[in-house]
Design a protein around this motif. Structure first.
Motif, PDB file in Angstrom:
ATOM      1  N   GLY A  16      29.449-119.197  -2.005  1.00 41.21           N
ATOM      2  CA  GLY A  16      30.177-119.096  -3.259  1.00 41.21           C
ATOM      3  C   GLY A  16      31.059-120.298  -3.531  1.00 41.21           C
ATOM      4  O   GLY A  16      31.505-121.005  -2.616  1.00 41.21           O
ATOM      5  N   PHE A  17      31.296-120.512  -4.805  1.00 44.27           N
ATOM      6  CA  PHE A  17      32.225-121.540  -5.257  1.00 44.27           C
ATOM      7  C   PHE A  17      33.228-120.884  -6.177  1.00 44.27           C
ATOM      8  O   PHE A  17      32.863-120.109  -7.048  1.00 44.27           O
ATOM      9  N   ASN A  18      34.509-121.190  -5.968  1.00 46.85           N
ATOM     10  CA  ASN A  18      35.553-120.679  -6.833  1.00 46.85           C
ATOM     11  C   ASN A  18      36.284-121.848  -7.492  1.00 46.85           C
ATOM     12  O   ASN A  18      36.614-122.832  -6.834  1.00 46.85           O
ATOM     13  N   GLY A  19      36.510-121.707  -8.775  1.00 47.38           N
ATOM     14  CA  GLY A  19      37.232-122.746  -9.494  1.00 47.38           C
ATOM     15  C   GLY A  19      37.781-122.199 -10.793  1.00 47.38           C
ATOM     16  O   GLY A  19      37.605-121.023 -11.122  1.00 47.38           O
ATOM     17  N   HIS A  20      38.452-123.052 -11.547  1.00 49.28           N
ATOM     18  CA  HIS A  20      39.047-122.595 -12.811  1.00 49.28           C
ATOM     19  C   HIS A  20      38.836-123.621 -13.910  1.00 49.28           C
ATOM     20  O   HIS A  20      38.779-124.834 -13.663  1.00 49.28           O
TER      21      HIS A  20
END
Length: 382
Positions: free
Chosen positions: A67-71
């Motif tokens: 997974g990749f998390n960002g905003h």
């Protein structure tokens, strides 16, 4: 034929979306349309007026899911007249891409999205890839990544490992990755005494000296000397206020705020207990009333060096010829929420200009970041 997605062009498209928290600005919709078009199953996970996106390629809860998390949300631009370019114009000059969010962190989102798209198109893995993108990292963060994780739990979705793409490097790409973060909490104190005339101090109870003693005791106390992976915890007095315009009146009340950045030797609970103890003792000694409230932004956490940090470090070293330092420095990030779901580390670009006027990123670095993220995916699914 190998297909490639330009991460610089995607970063520019995202910068043109005026997604100042809590506005979506078109950024989440842009990513959803792009990812849906290449086979990602996209779900909008909006909550509390915040737009969030969960995009998965592959099967639900596959045991090998990266997974990749960002905003995509950004801070306000401030004084537009101070900018030399349109903050949402994505102007390119001398190898740099300008705009609010160029560094923090639309380039990181674009680099990982581009890497993931090309990877599943050209070498479909035995496993799943997830992009968990929020529009509430720069705000109070209650309806962003937390909302995504709540929804994932309800839907049976899961990541087996996650990378947060926040800027992590001080001066050069590849210098540093984050394997944890300090906790952050704020304490608000109000000391109440008895108002009176400054010529007759014996008829009053002045709360100002009481507050002075309180903040002195707190700020001079040594919380710790640091731990194996963390620097020493810090307490900073950020304001002391009476709101008193008169020079001959002893005020009835004074307020102060302290902010604590703490390592894994503490929890917000243990620090709250200590703060309250100091306040209660001083109140008993002086007769003043001391009220305290706290706000916790996040607990400290650590992803111990191991398979995930090794995976990322190897990819970074291969692409940049730099072995990243494993750090826990800096402020908070959404990794503080992800760490309760799966192992998480952070790696991204140089963060020198984030939140500044004329925020900008070297375009070559965006391509380099995409190459790093691509190698991480290749090695993870090898």
């Amino acid at each position: 034929m190998t297909q490639t997605t330009d991460p610089v062009a995607l970063t520019a498209d995202l910068i043109k979306c005026p997604s100042v928290t809590p506005e979506e600005g078109g950024a989440i919709s842009l990513l959803a349309d792009l990812l849906d078009g290449v086979g990602f199953e996209c779900s909008r996970v909006d909550r509390g007026g915040i737009a969030n996106l969960y995009a998965r390629w592959g099967t639900k809860a596959h045991p090998k899911t990266f997974g990749f998390n960002g905003h995509t949300d950004v801070v306000p631009v401030g004084d537009r007249k101070a900018w030399s370019v349109d903050p949402f114009g994505a102007e390119q000059k001398d190898g740099w891409l300008y705009g609010r969010g160029a560094t923090d962190m639309k380039s990181g989102v674009a680099a990982f999205a581009a890497a993931a798209i090309d990877f599943v198109r050209n070498t479909p893995p035995d496993g799943s890839i997830v992009l968990a993108i929020t529009g509430d990292e720069e705000g109070i963060a209650t309806d962003g990544t937390i909302a995504l994780l709540d929804w994932m739990d309800q839907q049976g979705e899961a990541m087996s490992a996650c990378l947060v793409g926040e800027p992590t490097c001080p001066d050069h790409i590849g210098e540093m990755m984050k394997i944890g973060r300090r906790g952050s909490m704020t304490a608000y104190f109000t000391v109440t005494g008895t108002q009176g005339h400054s010529a007759y101090p014996h008829r009053a109870l002045n709360p100002v000296p009481v507050m002075a003693r309180l903040v002195d005791q707190l700020s001079t106390h040594v919380l710790d000397e640091g731990t194996d992976h963390f620097d020493a915890s810090t307490l900073v007095v950020t304001t002391i206020d009476t709101g008193n315009p008169a020079n001959n009146v002893i005020p009835a009340e004074v307020r102060a705020t302290v902010n604590i950045r703490f390592n894994d030797a503490h929890s917000s609970g243990s620090l709250t207990e200590w703060l309250q103890g100091v306040a209660d003792t001083l109140a008993a000694q002086t007769g003043a009333k001391i009220n305290m409230t706290t706000q916790v932004s996040g607990e400290s956490f650590l992803t111990p060096p191991g398979p995930l940090s090794d995976l990322v470090a190897k990819a970074v070293q291969t692409e940049t010829n730099r072995m990243p330092v494993l750090s826990t420095s800096g402020g908070t990030s959404d990794a503080r929420f992800v760490k309760d779901h799966c192992p998480v580390v952070e790696f991204g670009l140089v963060g020198k200009t984030m939140h500044q006027v004329d925020e900008r990123v070297e375009m070559a670095q965006i391509h380099q970041l995409k190459a790093i993220y691509t190698r991480i995916l290749q090695d993870y699914f090898a």
